[in-house]
Design a protein around this motif. Structure first.
Motif, PDB file in Angstrom:
ATOM      1  N   TYR A 100      -1.683   9.476   4.576  1.00 28.58           N
ATOM      2  CA  TYR A 100      -1.919   8.175   3.950  1.00 28.58           C
ATOM      3  C   TYR A 100      -1.148   7.075   4.681  1.00 28.58           C
ATOM      4  CZ  TYR A 100      -2.460   4.603   0.400  1.00 28.58           C
ATOM      5  OH  TYR A 100      -2.762   3.436  -0.257  1.00 28.58           O
ATOM      6  N   LYS A 101       0.078   7.382   5.119  1.00 27.65           N
ATOM      7  CA  LYS A 101       0.863   6.408   5.882  1.00 27.65           C
ATOM      8  C   LYS A 101       0.175   6.083   7.206  1.00 27.65           C
ATOM      9  CE  LYS A 101       5.187   8.158   4.061  1.00 27.65           C
ATOM     10  NZ  LYS A 101       6.434   8.844   4.408  1.00 27.65           N
ATOM     11  N   PHE A 124       0.779  -1.230   0.000  1.00 28.76           N
ATOM     12  CA  PHE A 124       0.000   0.000   0.000  1.00 28.76           C
ATOM     13  C   PHE A 124       0.817   1.291   0.000  1.00 28.76           C
ATOM     14  CE2 PHE A 124      -2.760  -3.250   1.846  1.00 28.76           C
ATOM     15  CZ  PHE A 124      -3.806  -3.171   0.945  1.00 28.76           C
ATOM     16  N   THR A 130      -2.777   3.877   6.558  1.00 29.76           N
ATOM     17  CA  THR A 130      -2.304   2.526   6.252  1.00 29.76           C
ATOM     18  C   THR A 130      -1.940   1.781   7.531  1.00 29.76           C
ATOM     19  OG1 THR A 130      -1.486   3.274   4.095  1.00 29.76           O
ATOM     20  CG2 THR A 130      -0.587   1.207   4.951  1.00 29.76           C
TER      21      THR A 130
END
Length: 183
Positions: A87-88, A30, A91
């Motif tokens: 986004y990290k 991802f 995730t």
């Protein structure tokens, strides 16, 4: 007795290795690697392995290592992967949710069999076989997520949307069953 201790250390090492593999496979699925720091990836993997080994060695109860796991995973994603920090973080949230949902599902199954569970603790200590099943489940679900991501990239949105609608419901149902069994 030394054989038993050596065997336990080997099991802890194997489970820690599997969990480290799952985290990096999840990140590689991802996130996008930061190629400038690629040569230091084994150091990051070693740090996560040692942390996971310590959680097994000290027999930490379920959920007690969730926050440190989250923080270490955030740091590793920030250092070794590029892209938007938000986004990290998302995730890592998905990874933590997935892994602990797999642990709960595994725990629920073993609770039904009355095997590999220390009862009487507020937060149970999961035995190695329960953790091993949780690792297998997490790996399977990560591969399933990767498959769904590939379907989305190929334009098959119906399967992609169906999975992301059904998966949280299945995880929630396993938690409800677990708490119903405990009550």
């Amino acid at each position: 007795m030394p054989y038993t201790a050596l065997f336990l250390h080997a099991v802890y090492g194997l489970l820690s290795l599997i969990e480290t593999y799952i985290l990096w496979f999840f990140f590689d699925t991802f996130l996008h690697r930061n190629e400038r720091r690629a040569r230091f990836v084994p150091l990051g993997q070693l740090c996560y392995f040692v942390f996971q080994y310590a959680t097994y060695y000290f027999e930490l109860p379920l959920f007690s290592s969730a926050v440190p796991t989250f923080l270490i995973a955030i740091i590793l994603s920030a250092v070794f992967f590029r892209g938007d920090f938000l986004y990290k973080v998302l995730t890592v949230y998905i990874f933590i949710f997935l892994f602990y949902a797999c642990r709960l599902l595994s725990f629920t199954c073993f609770l039904q069999l009355n095997e590999g569970v220390h009862v009487g603790n507020t937060l149970p200590v999961l035995e190695s076989e329960v953790q091993a099943v949780a690792c297998v489940l997490a790996l399977l679900f990560t591969h399933l997520l990767k498959t769904c991501q590939n379907l989305r990239m190929k334009g098959h949105m119906i399967f992609y949307n169906a999975f992301y609608g059904v998966a949280p419901a299945v995880m929630l149902a396993s938690m409800i069953v677990l708490f119903m069994l405990e009550l």
